[in-house]
Design an enzyme around this catalytic site. Structure first.
Site, PDB file in Angstrom:
ATOM      1  N   GLY A  69       0.807  -1.213   0.000  1.00  0.00           N
ATOM      2  CA  GLY A  69       0.000   0.000   0.000  1.00  0.00           C
ATOM      3  C   GLY A  69       0.841   1.264   0.000  1.00  0.00           C
ATOM      4  O   GLY A  69       0.522   2.242  -0.684  1.00  0.00           O
ATOM      5  N   SER A  70       1.937   1.251   0.748  1.00  0.00           N
ATOM      6  CA  SER A  70       2.771   2.456   0.847  1.00  0.00           C
ATOM      7  C   SER A  70       3.330   2.838  -0.517  1.00  0.00           C
ATOM      8  O   SER A  70       3.267   4.005  -0.917  1.00  0.00           O
ATOM      9  CB  SER A  70       3.927   2.226   1.829  1.00  0.00           C
ATOM     10  OG  SER A  70       3.422   1.921   3.105  1.00  0.00           O
ATOM     11  N   ASN A 150      -7.718   4.061   8.662  1.00  0.00           N
ATOM     12  CA  ASN A 150      -7.149   2.867   9.276  1.00  0.00           C
ATOM     13  C   ASN A 150      -7.261   2.842  10.789  1.00  0.00           C
ATOM     14  O   ASN A 150      -7.197   1.787  11.399  1.00  0.00           O
ATOM     15  CB  ASN A 150      -5.687   2.696   8.861  1.00  0.00           C
ATOM     16  CG  ASN A 150      -4.889   3.965   8.970  1.00  0.00           C
ATOM     17  OD1 ASN A 150      -5.243   4.993   8.395  1.00  0.00           O
ATOM     18  ND2 ASN A 150      -3.824   3.927   9.734  1.00  0.00           N
ATOM     19  N   SER A 198      -3.596  -3.181  -0.628  1.00  0.00           N
ATOM     20  CA  SER A 198      -2.512  -3.953  -0.024  1.00  0.00           C
ATOM     21  C   SER A 198      -3.060  -5.303   0.431  1.00  0.00           C
ATOM     22  O   SER A 198      -4.034  -5.366   1.177  1.00  0.00           O
ATOM     23  CB  SER A 198      -1.956  -3.176   1.173  1.00  0.00           C
ATOM     24  OG  SER A 198      -0.957  -3.923   1.811  1.00  0.00           O
ATOM     25  N   HIS A 200      -2.122  -7.710   2.486  1.00  0.00           N
ATOM     26  CA  HIS A 200      -2.124  -8.255   3.859  1.00  0.00           C
ATOM     27  C   HIS A 200      -3.259  -7.711   4.722  1.00  0.00           C
ATOM     28  O   HIS A 200      -3.412  -8.119   5.877  1.00  0.00           O
ATOM     29  CB  HIS A 200      -0.758  -8.055   4.534  1.00  0.00           C
ATOM     30  CG  HIS A 200      -0.424  -6.662   4.956  1.00  0.00           C
ATOM     31  ND1 HIS A 200      -0.475  -6.261   6.262  1.00  0.00           N
ATOM     32  CD2 HIS A 200      -0.019  -5.583   4.251  1.00  0.00           C
ATOM     33  CE1 HIS A 200      -0.104  -4.987   6.340  1.00  0.00           C
ATOM     34  NE2 HIS A 200       0.177  -4.546   5.135  1.00  0.00           N
ATOM     35  N   THR A 236      11.733  -8.061 -10.710  1.00  0.00           N
ATOM     36  CA  THR A 236      11.094  -9.341 -11.012  1.00  0.00           C
ATOM     37  C   THR A 236       9.869  -9.515 -10.128  1.00  0.00           C
ATOM     38  O   THR A 236       9.934  -9.300  -8.916  1.00  0.00           O
ATOM     39  CB  THR A 236      12.105 -10.485 -10.789  1.00  0.00           C
ATOM     40  OG1 THR A 236      13.217 -10.259 -11.650  1.00  0.00           O
ATOM     41  CG2 THR A 236      11.480 -11.840 -11.103  1.00  0.00           C
ATOM     42  N   CYS A 323       3.000   6.905  23.413  1.00  0.00           N
ATOM     43  CA  CYS A 323       3.993   5.946  23.852  1.00  0.00           C
ATOM     44  C   CYS A 323       3.971   4.664  23.027  1.00  0.00           C
ATOM     45  O   CYS A 323       4.862   3.845  23.154  1.00  0.00           O
ATOM     46  CB  CYS A 323       3.824   5.641  25.336  1.00  0.00           C
ATOM     47  SG  CYS A 323       4.631   6.907  26.318  1.00  0.00           S
TER      48      CYS A 323
HETATM   49  C1  LIG Z   1      -4.761   3.293   5.051  1.00  0.00           C
HETATM   50  C2  LIG Z   1      -3.448   2.638   4.826  1.00  0.00           C
HETATM   51  N1  LIG Z   1      -2.662   3.046   3.818  1.00  0.00           N
HETATM   52  C3  LIG Z   1      -1.468   2.470   3.574  1.00  0.00           C
HETATM   53  C4  LIG Z   1      -0.989   1.447   4.354  1.00  0.00           C
HETATM   54  C5  LIG Z   1       0.350   0.853   4.040  1.00  0.00           C
HETATM   55  O1  LIG Z   1       0.232  -0.404   3.451  1.00  0.00           O
HETATM   56  P1  LIG Z   1       1.471  -1.394   3.400  1.00  0.00           P
HETATM   57  O2  LIG Z   1       1.693  -1.882   4.780  1.00  0.00           O
HETATM   58  O3  LIG Z   1       1.049  -2.491   2.480  1.00  0.00           O
HETATM   59  O4  LIG Z   1       2.625  -0.625   2.848  1.00  0.00           O
HETATM   60  C6  LIG Z   1      -1.766   0.993   5.422  1.00  0.00           C
HETATM   61  C7  LIG Z   1      -1.314  -0.094   6.310  1.00  0.00           C
HETATM   62  O5  LIG Z   1      -0.648   0.072   7.289  1.00  0.00           O
HETATM   63  C8  LIG Z   1      -3.023   1.611   5.664  1.00  0.00           C
HETATM   64  O6  LIG Z   1      -3.794   1.221   6.682  1.00  0.00           O
HETATM   65 ZN   LIG Z   2       5.666   6.720  28.013  1.00  0.00          ZN
END
Ligand SMILES: Cc1ncc(COP(=O)(O)O)c(C=O)c1O
Ligand SMILES: [Zn+2]
Lengths: 396, 125
Positions: A69-70, A150, A198, A200, A236, A323
């Site tokens: 996703g990133s 998220n 993404s 996972h 790849t 924290c």
């Molecule tokens: C809203 C959102 N965008 C992007 C990401 C990033 O995805 P990835 O962990 O596959 O890079 C996440 C996950 O942590 C997410 O919740």
């Molecule tokens: Zn603390």
């Protein structure tokens, strides 16, 4: 163990693992190789590409595999910015509670001279289409607004925003990492130009994702290299992961209605149970949220301590406290919906999936109640509130 | 590897000297709710010896464990010695803390010093 952190990551299903194994054991050729053994890998990922496209209303040629996703977020935003810059458009509209993959990419663009406008997400964690409409200017290059948040799970009016952007001829990207496989997506009907997913987050493998880019949107490479992904992403292909992602998404979409009706019941039970804890509150809209998402703030306690005690009781959850983030500020999402620092430190995110049970939810309710009560009993902040030395922030 | 050492987790799970002391000789409170950690220390002092100590903490695992450890380290000690207590000594007694958690443990040292200052201020009168 009770796993209630499905927004962080999900367990791969048996079906997904089984779908991946042949691509490690037998069909391990390089998809770029000329011989038929390699072509078998190539055909497999072509099939996966079609399946994934089908799940979101796209065509196979509009799907680009990424490392997750990133990367998809980075590539979508950088690409739209470059397209805009060519036409002297340097204004980008987003929200204050996007994922850091989006926010940090926008920070980078800001340093390069783009103007970033972050829309207010209100106390319920939902922006309105009117806000987007009013923010769009002649020089707006991109609107990037997440499909569902998220942390607090709130769902944005994506179709309405898409319609507004299309009418204004502004590129619209949505980070659908939390939504894919959980909410219906139709990139054509919703007028989405760029969309990130993404694997996972829907019982697929980690380290694989996809970027949908509408035909005609010229992508900029983040990874330079070979001719893979039509030259837009070198490297790849991770064939087993791609096959796993396709199986996982297909499965999630096929069972979406059934999973969600079960989740809505579990979610309500969990919210009702946690609401009984005095001076607590649900974060984000009670209805327009991901079916598995529950996010609460408990006054007078700190989130990391809560998580550690829950871990001792076998419950996996997360928090937006400073924290747990390693920074001095609590979650930017909770601050964006107007929670005071003090309250944001005491947050708890529980994200369920269809494998969770009502019995688990009952255990979570009891465990959270016990831990909150204990932590309050040793908290000087809580004590001051009880004796009236400080004001309560959240109602009884 | 877990985030915290076994010692930290022991003090976090079973904090020593939790609570308050009525008519304490010195009380110190440091930190604030904005940064997510508040620590309050109560001291009973007889003949310049810390005869009893209790704490209350609003904060993370590191904050709770360091309060607990610090109270153990100062109980029965003379005030002059307690004033020498450093955050480093508390952290070492806990078998270390992750670098980004050190700031949460500083409060223990500060709260104790604040409680002693309170005691000394009262004592002068
Ligand atoms: C809203 C959102 N965008 C992007 C990401 C990033 O995805 P990835 O962990 O596959 O890079 C996440 C996950 O942590 C997410 O919740
Ligand atoms: Zn603390």
């Amino acid at each position: 163990m009770i796993y209630a952190d499905n927004a962080a990551t999900t367990q791969m299903s048996e079906k997904v693992i089984k779908a991946m194994l042949p691509y490690m054991e037998k069909i391990w050729g390089n998809p770029s190789s000329l011989y038929s053994f390699g072509q078998e890998s190539k055909d497999s990922i072509s099939f996966a590409r079609e399946q994934i496209a089908g799940c979101i209303g796209a065509t196979a040629a509009e799907i680009y595999f990424t490392s997750g996703g990133s990367e998809a977020d980075n590539q979508a935003i950088i690409s739209a910015a470059k397209i805009g810059a060519k036409k002297n458009k340097r204004h980008i509209i987003s929200t204050a509670f996007e994922h850091h993959a989006v926010l940090h990419t926008l920070d980078k663009l800001k340093r390069e001279g783009f103007e970033i406008e972050l829309l207010d997400v209100h106390e319920n964690g939902i922006i309105t289409p009117e806000q987007v409409k009013n923010a769009i200017r002649e020089d707006t290059a991109l609107v990037t607004i997440m499909y569902a948040n998220n942390e607090i799970g709130t769902i944005q009016p994506i179709a309405e925003i898409g319609e507004i952007c299309r009418a204004a001829k502004v590129i619209f990207h949505t980070d659908a990492v939390q939504a894919a496989g959980h909410l219906p997506i139709d990139v054509k009907a919703q007028n989405i130009d760029l969309l990130s997913i993404s694997a996972h987050k829907f019982h697929g493998p980690k380290g694989i994702g996809a970027l949908y880019a509408r035909k005609g949107i010229q992508l900029v490479n983040i990874i330079e290299g070979g001719a893979q992904e039509r030259g837009k992403r070198g490297g790849t292909e991770n064939v087993p992961a791609i096959m796993g992602m396709a199986t996982a998404l297909l499965d999630a979409c096929a069972n979406m209605a059934e999973n969600n009706s079960k989740l809505l019941e579990l979610r309500q039970k969990l919210i009702d149970g946690l609401n009984k804890i005095p001076h607590s509150t649900l974060n984000g809209d009670a209805e327009k949220r991901l079916p598995g998402n529950v996010n609460f703030c408990f006054e007078g306690i700190e989130g990391e301590a809560l998580l550690l005690h829950l871990d001792d009781k076998g419950i996996c959850a997360s928090s937006g406290s400073a924290c747990t983030s390693g920074s001095l500020d609590p979650s930017h999402v909770l601050l964006a919906i107007g929670r005071q620092h003090e309250i944001a430190h005491g947050s708890l995110r529980l994200t369920l999936c269809e494998n969770n049970t009502a019995a688990e939810v009952e255990k979570i309710i009891v465990a959270v109640g016990e831990v909150v009560e204990y932590l309050r009993s040793i908290s000087p902040l809580w004590k001051d509130k009880l004796i009236g030395k400080r004001e309560f922030v959240l109602p009884e | 590897m877990p985030l915290y050492s076994a010692k930290v987790m022991d003090h976090f799970r079973n904090p020593r000297n939790v609570g308050s002391i009525e008519n304490a000789d010195g009380v110190g409170e440091v930190g604030n709710a904005v940064c997510g950690d508040i620590m309050k220390i109560y001291l009973k002092i007889d003949d310049d010896i810390i005869t009893d100590v209790k704490f209350e903490t609003f904060g993370c695992g590191s904050a709770i464990a360091s309060s607990s450890m610090a109270t153990e380290m100062i109980k029965g000690k003379p005030v002059s010695e307690v004033l020498q207590l450093t955050n480093k000594a508390v952290t070492e007694a806990l078998d270390g803390l992750p670098a980004h958690k050190l700031h949460c443990s500083v409060l223990a040292e500060e709260a104790i010093k604040a409680a002693i200052e309170d005691y000394q201020a009262k004592h002068k009168q």
